[in-house]
Design a protein around this motif. Structure first.
Motif, PDB file in Angstrom:
ATOM      1  N   GLU A 408       0.979  -1.277  -0.009  1.00 37.86           N
ATOM      2  CA  GLU A 408      -0.057   0.004  -0.124  1.00 37.86           C
ATOM      3  C   GLU A 408       0.831   1.208   0.020  1.00 37.86           C
ATOM      4  OE1 GLU A 408      -0.179  -1.714   4.242  1.00 37.86           O
ATOM      5  OE2 GLU A 408       0.167  -2.379   2.342  1.00 37.86           O
ATOM      6  N   ALA A 412       0.983   4.097  -3.168  1.00 35.90           N
ATOM      7  CA  ALA A 412       0.997   5.572  -2.686  1.00 35.90           C
ATOM      8  C   ALA A 412       2.027   6.314  -3.283  1.00 35.90           C
ATOM      9  CB  ALA A 412       0.687   5.629  -1.257  1.00 35.90           C
ATOM     10  N   ARG A 459      -0.488   7.042   4.954  1.00 37.28           N
ATOM     11  CA  ARG A 459      -0.161   5.837   4.405  1.00 37.28           C
ATOM     12  C   ARG A 459       0.927   4.953   5.139  1.00 37.28           C
ATOM     13  NH1 ARG A 459      -2.439   3.495  -0.116  1.00 37.28           N
ATOM     14  NH2 ARG A 459      -4.062   5.150   0.359  1.00 37.28           N
TER      15      ARG A 459
END
Length: 463
Positions: A408, A412, A459
């Motif tokens: 993830e 990002a 994030r």
């Protein structure tokens, strides 16, 4: 036991993670590896180690432990007292020592301390050598000589055949040699310049004002009264408000701010504006390029240097080689390519012709030499580089090693890079000393830089 060495030696809270026992074992292991004393035949002349420190109260305790570890391994010790890190590196080479030890936590607050080890010639240790030292510490089977093979200790005033040599500047002999060295490397009379120097109540407190005055400058010294507890306390290169105010108040030509061990230097122009390490590198790179001193027209910088530095250097016909964060990596690239200038945004600058590590006092002298030689103000010289807006967010995490591998996070970053295209860049970097991940975003649009940095920080924090 976790890894002892970080990006700049061993560092921790003194008398906790960095205990006297740890200092003794590390110094003894380093002595065995760097001197070869564990296999020296009886009667062979003992090797020498140079040991210095910054003024932290805990430095006295750790100096004693380091000295015990070195002498117990059969190495003689020259105690040079409170001196900047680059001075210890220089003296290690000058005295032909097998190693040098600097006891300092640089810009860290007073409860911290650290141990930096130099190999012969004053060079920082390779990773492989650090690994060998750590392995020997872990085995805890030190070699212990006896009798005449135990190391001896002497002070800096006895560096030459036990005689005290009066100093030109009223300093100890080893301190004098360092001051003479940096003045000789300046190459310009600084008469007519007035400088405010913030010594951070650290290792620069004695020698920095002396060096700047000896080179011809008028000096106003701040925070030059260390008491063992006040190092970096609201002053120095991590707290520049005092020096900025003093420059304006005194009408000085510039200000210089050092950290606790004086291996870095930030500058302040006459109007109080900050001139960071990137701008200082730009100024000195162009000066050296014009003088034919910049090898291969190349500057070495880290990934943290601002995009504006790359743009300015490209316009000046200078190539920028980029390394990982840490002056050790800058040093490795300088040595590998035979380059003559490198540094970091934080103010660590290295000129290999004159030293083997970052030297804040030499940097200050060379910066003033450029001002004196051109007759230009610091603000005018610094205008060669336009800083691209940069946002840096330090994100606490539970395991920094997992962040870069997280899908993830990678997604990002790719999305943010797509949005920026050629108008900026992104860097995620684990801290070398803390459980933090540093998120850096540069963009010509400062609002966009902040927005993307916040998205990435969230994030990273979610991992």
């Amino acid at each position: 036991m976790g890894r002892l060495f970080g990006t700049d030696g061993i560092r921790g809270i003194a008398n906790e993670s960095l205990s006297p026992e740890c200092a003794l074992r590390v110094s003894g292991a380093a002595a065995q590896i760097l001197s070869g004393s564990h296999s020296s035949p009886a009667g062979e002349q003992r090797a020498l180690a140079v040991v210095g420190r910054d003024p932290r109260a805990s430095g006295e305790m750790l100096e004693a432990a380091v000295t015990a570890g070195l002498t117990a391994a059969g190495v003689d010790v020259l105690l040079v007292g409170v001196l900047p890190t680059p001075a210890v590196a220089y003296l290690t080479e000058m005295y032909d020592a097998c190693m040098g030890v600097m006891i300092s936590a640089s810009h860290n607050p007073m409860p911290d301390n650290g141990i930096k080890i130099f190999a012969a010639g004053g060079h920082k240790l390779d990773d492989s050598v650090e690994d060998r030292i750590e392995a020997l510490v872990a085995r805890d089977t030190p070699w212990r000589p006896t009798g005449a093979r135990i190391g001896r200790v002497r002070g800096a005033s006895n560096a030459h055949n036990g005689s005290v040599i009066p100093g030109r500047y009223g300093l100890a002999h080893s301190h004098e040699r360092y001051v003479e060295h940096v003045i000789a490397a300046t190459g310009q009379d600084l008469s007519g310049l007035t400088v405010v120097v913030d010594c951070a109540h650290g290792a620069a407190a004695e020698v920095a004002p002396v060096a700047y005055r000896a080179a011809g400058a008028t000096v106003i010294a701040l925070n030059a009264e260390p008491n063992g507890l006040n190092i970096n306390d609201g002053c120095g290169s991590t707290h520049v408000d005092q020096v900025r105010s003093a420059v304006v108040e005194h009408g000085a030509d510039l200000g210089l701010a050092h950290d606790g061990d004086a291996d870095r230097c930030l500058a302040v122009a006459a109007d109080g504006s900050l001139v960071d390490g990137d701008r200082i590198m730009a100024i000195l790179a162009i000066a050296m390029h014009e003088a034919g001193e910049l090898a291969d027209a190349t500057l070495v910088a880290t990934v943290m240097s601002n995009l504006g530095l790359h743009i300015a250097m490209r316009a000046a016909g200078i190539t920028v080689r980029t390394t990982s964060v840490g002056d050790r990596y800058v040093l490795e690239e300088l040595r590998r390519g035979g380059f003559t200038l490198g540094g970091e945004q934080s103010g660590h600058l290295v000129l290999p012709r004159y030293g083997t590590t970052g030297d804040g006092i030499l940097t200050g002298l060379r910066l003033m030499a450029r001002m004196a030689g051109t007759g230009r103000s610091l603000a005018d010289l610094a205008a060669v580089m336009e800083t691209v807006p940069q946002v840096l967010v330090n994100v606490p995490v539970s395991d920094k090693s997992l962040v870069a591998q997280a899908p993830e996070v990678r997604e990002a970053v790719l999305e943010a890079e797509r949005i920026l295209a050629d108008s900026g860049r992104i860097l995620l970097r684990p801290s070398g000393t803390e459980e933090l991940v540093r998120v850096m975003v540069e963009a010509t649009d400062p609002v966009q830089a902040r927005q993307l940095a916040d998205v990435l920080a969230k994030r990273v924090a979610s991992v």
